[in-house]
Design a protein around this motif. Structure first.
Motif, short mmCIF file in Angstrom:
data_model
loop_
_atom_site.label_atom_id
_atom_site.label_comp_id
_atom_site.label_asym_id
_atom_site.label_seq_id
_atom_site.Cartn_x
_atom_site.Cartn_y
_atom_site.Cartn_z
N HIS A 97 -14.91 1.14 2.44
CA HIS A 97 -15.26 0.92 1.09
C HIS A 97 -13.20 0.23 0.59
CE1 HIS A 97 -15.27 1.27 -3.32
NE2 HIS A 97 -15.71 1.27 -3.29
N ALA A 98 -12.99 -0.67 0.25
CA ALA A 98 -12.12 -1.58 0.27
C ALA A 98 -11.16 -0.98 -1.21
CB ALA A 98 -12.33 -2.81 0.17
N ASP A 99 -11.98 -0.92 -2.14
CA ASP A 99 -11.78 -0.66 -3.25
C ASP A 99 -11.01 1.48 -2.65
OD1 ASP A 99 -11.05 -2.37 -4.74
OD2 ASP A 99 -12.99 -1.97 -5.01
N THR A 100 -11.50 1.91 -2.46
CA THR A 100 -10.86 3.55 -2.24
C THR A 100 -9.79 3.49 -1.56
OG1 THR A 100 -13.71 3.63 -2.19
CG2 THR A 100 -12.76 5.47 -1.63
N VAL A 101 -9.96 2.74 0.40
CA VAL A 101 -9.09 3.08 1.03
C VAL A 101 -7.59 2.58 0.29
CG1 VAL A 101 -8.31 1.75 3.04
CG2 VAL A 101 -10.64 2.57 2.92
N PHE A 102 -7.86 1.22 -0.35
CA PHE A 102 -6.44 0.94 -0.60
C PHE A 102 -5.93 2.00 -1.49
CE2 PHE A 102 -3.86 -2.55 -3.08
CZ PHE A 102 -2.68 -2.26 -2.08
N LYS A 103 -6.14 2.62 -2.37
CA LYS A 103 -6.34 3.56 -3.08
C LYS A 103 -6.10 5.01 -2.63
CE LYS A 103 -9.47 2.58 -7.11
NZ LYS A 103 -9.88 2.87 -8.34
N GLY A 104 -6.30 4.80 -1.41
CA GLY A 104 -5.80 6.48 -0.25
C GLY A 104 -4.40 5.60 0.34
N LEU A 105 -4.78 4.05 0.23
CA LEU A 105 -2.75 4.08 0.94
C LEU A 105 -2.05 4.00 0.02
CD1 LEU A 105 -4.78 0.41 2.63
CD2 LEU A 105 -3.18 3.05 3.52
N GLN A 106 -2.43 3.75 -1.33
CA GLN A 106 -1.18 3.80 -1.88
C GLN A 106 -0.88 5.12 -2.70
OE1 GLN A 106 -3.55 1.53 -5.30
NE2 GLN A 106 -1.89 -0.16 -5.07
N ALA A 107 -1.35 5.64 -2.34
CA ALA A 107 -1.09 6.89 -2.49
C ALA A 107 -0.41 7.97 -1.32
CB ALA A 107 -2.69 8.38 -3.35
N ALA A 108 -1.09 7.80 0.26
CA ALA A 108 -0.04 7.75 1.13
C ALA A 108 1.31 6.80 1.06
CB ALA A 108 -0.56 7.38 2.29
N LYS B 56 3.02 7.07 -1.69
CA LYS B 56 3.68 7.88 -2.48
C LYS B 56 4.28 8.77 -2.15
CE LYS B 56 1.43 6.76 -6.81
NZ LYS B 56 0.08 7.42 -7.83
N LYS B 57 4.01 10.00 -0.65
CA LYS B 57 4.45 10.12 -0.53
C LYS B 57 5.21 9.76 0.83
CE LYS B 57 0.48 13.14 -0.26
NZ LYS B 57 -0.90 13.57 0.29
N LEU B 58 5.03 8.84 1.14
CA LEU B 58 5.76 8.18 2.71
C LEU B 58 6.31 6.79 2.19
CD1 LEU B 58 3.20 9.09 4.94
CD2 LEU B 58 6.00 10.43 4.94
N PRO B 59 7.23 6.42 0.56
CA PRO B 59 7.45 5.53 0.82
C PRO B 59 8.43 4.12 1.45
CG PRO B 59 8.92 6.75 -0.38
CD PRO B 59 8.71 7.75 0.16
N ASP B 60 9.16 4.86 2.55
CA ASP B 60 10.00 4.21 3.15
C ASP B 60 9.66 3.30 4.78
OD1 ASP B 60 12.16 4.02 1.82
OD2 ASP B 60 12.42 6.52 2.28
N VAL B 61 8.47 3.76 5.18
CA VAL B 61 7.80 3.72 6.24
C VAL B 61 6.84 2.63 6.06
CG1 VAL B 61 8.11 5.63 6.95
CG2 VAL B 61 6.16 5.08 6.10
N THR B 62 6.56 1.69 7.39
CA THR B 62 4.72 0.82 7.70
C THR B 62 3.46 1.80 7.73
OG1 THR B 62 6.18 -1.46 7.84
CG2 THR B 62 4.00 -0.85 7.91
N LEU B 63 3.14 2.11 6.59
CA LEU B 63 1.57 3.36 7.67
C LEU B 63 0.74 2.29 8.03
CD1 LEU B 63 0.55 4.38 3.66
CD2 LEU B 63 1.89 5.77 5.78
N VAL B 64 0.39 3.23 9.51
CA VAL B 64 -0.69 2.40 10.47
C VAL B 64 -1.58 3.22 10.20
CG1 VAL B 64 -0.88 1.97 13.31
CG2 VAL B 64 1.12 0.99 11.75
N VAL B 65 -3.21 2.88 10.38
CA VAL B 65 -4.38 4.03 10.11
C VAL B 65 -5.06 3.54 10.96
CG1 VAL B 65 -5.91 5.17 9.21
CG2 VAL B 65 -3.98 4.05 8.17
N HIS B 66 -5.52 3.90 12.09
CA HIS B 66 -6.73 3.43 13.44
C HIS B 66 -7.80 4.05 12.93
CE1 HIS B 66 -5.10 6.67 16.44
NE2 HIS B 66 -3.84 6.36 15.59
N THR B 67 -8.55 3.77 12.91
CA THR B 67 -10.20 4.53 12.79
C THR B 67 -11.00 3.43 13.93
OG1 THR B 67 -11.22 2.95 11.43
CG2 THR B 67 -9.48 3.98 10.56
N GLY B 68 -12.86 4.43 13.75
CA GLY B 68 -13.46 3.52 15.07
C GLY B 68 -14.17 2.11 13.61
N TYR B 69 -13.56 2.02 12.76
CA TYR B 69 -13.97 0.70 12.14
C TYR B 69 -13.41 -0.28 12.43
CZ TYR B 69 -17.10 4.08 10.45
OH TYR B 69 -18.38 5.08 9.96
#
Length: 405
Positions: free
Chosen positions: A276-287, A289-302
């Motif tokens: 669910h794109a909206d939910t994942v993007f909100k999760g990325l935005q929440a993350a 806020k804790k990690l403002p200076d890095v590029t986040l990378v998420v790897h999943t089975g999907y």
């Protein structure tokens, strides 16, 4: 710095020797009866002190289809679990599994060890050098248990069928828990193209973790102007206070903060519907806020994605990491031939739609690549994230060499 270190990737910080357990449901059922474990005893464990605790944790994650990496207070519990079951010995730790991929692809690596033993030294892949490990010249085995999808357990009133394949890892490794650091690793990494920081979740004492974080911080601050890409591979801590300590001390010095789907959901603050794109993007935005200076990378089975200022730059590395993980999952090994085969697989239909949608709603802040459609009869679930890291870092450094040629 040694003469050839510029063409090497620095991989830290802890190594392990893994005993990969042969899947044997009868062994688990026997131990369930031996410990009189019942359905009401199965729960998420944060502290493993007894064989019953260990079984409770294994069965909880089997029922949920989730993975974990947990500390075992008494190493004898691991020895008892091993009695009467088969296993194969492999090298573990994100750094050594990533080194295996990098070596297979033709790259070179420098690994930081916390223990030195015959199992480790005899199995180091070609093109891999090492520093550290002198304090603990012994072996502390980890157990890695892979369970398949639709595996059934039925014993002593406990009945379950696993919803998906995954793996659980348990350790009583004193060397990892103490994590003695060798300054030479940071001195040599300063001249390299990329550096991996991983394994901090295995430190169990907050005072030791604080000390190691300060040492790492000092090492990273000493890089100067032309520093390597600093890639942190996350793993869930048993205590979230440790995680917050790490983020506070290291986040400003990291370039990439990478994690799997379980770790992403913890960082996002709750369960996330991964298609669910909206939910994942909100999760990325929440993350974020804790990690403002890095590029986040998420790897999943999907899918795999990058979110942040380096997202477009690392698209090729993201793709290579996903191919390495797919080949590992499908064929058991991340080599060039396996990755070439993985590249020919069709993309998951729902994942492709998800990737297009999250890139659209994020207004190109997110780069997302759908995972391949693959359903192996006997998947390998140990080392998928580590293989991703190896493929990612190899491709990132290879791309940089091409640009500078």
């Amino acid at each position: 710095m040694e003469r050839d270190d510029r063409d090497t990737i620095a991989l830290g910080l802890v190594n392990t020797v893994d005993y990969e357990i042969e899947w044997d449901p009868a062994h688990l059922e026997k131990l369930i009866c031996r410990t009189n474990l019942q359905e009401c005893d199965i729960r998420k464990m944060h502290k493993i002190c007894t064989l019953k605790d260990l079984l409770s944790s294994i069965l909880f994650h089997m029922r949920e289809g989730t993975g974990c990496g947990l500390w075992v207070e008494d190493p004898e519990v691991i020895e008892t679990f091993l009695e009467g079951t088969g296993y194969r010995v492999t090298l573990g730790g994100t750094n050594l599994r990533a080194a295996q991929v990098i070596s297979t692809l033709g790259g070179r690596a420098l690994v930081h060890l916390v223990s030195v033993n015959e199992n480790t030294l005899s199995r180091l892949p070609d093109g891999v050098k090492w520093v550290g490990g002198q304090k603990y010249r012994c072996c502390f085995p980890h157990i890695a248990i892979q369970f398949p999808k639709a595996a059934r357990i039925c014993a002593n009133g406990v009945e379950m069928i696993t919803p998906r394949a995954n793996r659980v890892i348990y350790s009583g490794d004193i060397a990892c828990a103490q994590m003695p650091l060798e300054q030479e690793f940071f001195t040599r990494a300063a001249g390299m193209r990329a550096m991996l920081v991983s394994g901090l979740d295995l430190v169990t004492d907050p005072a030791v973790l604080s000390m190691r974080l300060k040492q790492i911080q000092k090492g990273l601050k000493g890089f100067g102007g032309e520093k390597p890409l600093v890639f942190y591979e996350h793993a869930c801590f048993a205590d979230t206070a440790y995680e917050e300590m790490l983020q506070r001390e290291l986040e400003p010095l990291l370039d990439i903060y990478s994690m799997n789907e379980d770790e992403f959901q913890t960082l996002a603050g709750g369960s996330v519907e991964l298609l669910h794109a909206d939910t994942v993007f909100k999760g990325l935005q929440a993350a974020r806020k804790k990690l403002p200076d890095v590029t986040l990378v998420v790897h999943t089975g999907y899918w795999g994605l990058a979110y942040g200022m380096r997202a477009q730059e690392i698209r090729g590395a993201l793709e290579k990491g996903m191919l390495a993980a797919t080949a590992r999952y499908w064929l058991g090994n991340s080599d060039n031939a396996g990755m070439d085969r993985a590249a020919m697989l069709p993309q998951q239909v729902l994942s492709k739609a998800f990737a297009e949608e999250i890139e659209r709603i994020s207004e190109e802040q997110v780069v997302c690549l759908p995972a391949a459609e693959v359903k192996p009869d006997d998947p390998t679930t140990v080392g998928l994230g580590d293989s991703f890291v190896g493929g990612f870092l190899y491709q990132y450094c290879f791309d940089r060499r091409k640009r500078e040629a």
